[in-house]
Enzyme design. Structure first.
Site, short mmCIF file in Angstrom:
data_model
loop_
_atom_site.label_atom_id
_atom_site.label_comp_id
_atom_site.label_asym_id
_atom_site.label_seq_id
_atom_site.Cartn_x
_atom_site.Cartn_y
_atom_site.Cartn_z
N ILE A 107 -4.73 -1.55 -3.08
CA ILE A 107 -3.85 -1.86 -4.16
C ILE A 107 -2.52 -1.32 -4.37
CG2 ILE A 107 -4.03 -1.64 -6.64
CD1 ILE A 107 -6.87 -0.89 -6.54
N GLU A 108 -1.74 -2.45 -4.24
CA GLU A 108 -0.19 -2.23 -4.27
C GLU A 108 0.22 -2.27 -5.72
OE1 GLU A 108 1.19 -1.96 -1.18
OE2 GLU A 108 -0.10 -2.93 0.01
N LEU A 109 0.93 -0.63 -5.74
CA LEU A 109 1.18 -0.75 -7.20
C LEU A 109 2.71 -0.79 -7.62
CD1 LEU A 109 -0.79 2.40 -8.02
CD2 LEU A 109 -1.30 0.17 -8.72
#
Length: 83
Positions: free
Chosen positions: A52-54
């Protein structure tokens, strides 16, 4: 759930040509990591991993973390709910 990501160009100043429809991208098309932990887990344990790229910066400064939490809180809670 993340208004900035949903626009599709959340990192316009850093990556002006990247566009993710509704903030979603196929990670393998974005950047490929052959032989990584995700491959190993899938092949040897039948377990899926999720990256998950935040945000646009891999290592944000500590004082920026509350901003990332505010931007991603609803998304993360929705993800956990669906899992």
């Amino acid at each position: 759930e993340n208004a900035k990501m949903y626009q599709g160009s959340p990192c316009k100043d850093m990556y002006p040509t990247e566009y993710f429809p509704h903030g979603i991208t196929n990670g393998a098309q974005w950047y490929n990591v052959p032989g990584g932990m995700q491959d190993w887990n899938y092949l040897h344990t039948n377990c899926f991993e999720v990256t998950i790229e935040l945000g646009c910066v891999k290592y944000p400064k500590a004082e920026e973390l509350p901003k990332y939490w505010a931007q991603n809180r609803r998304s993360l809670l929705q993800f956990m709910k669906q899992v």
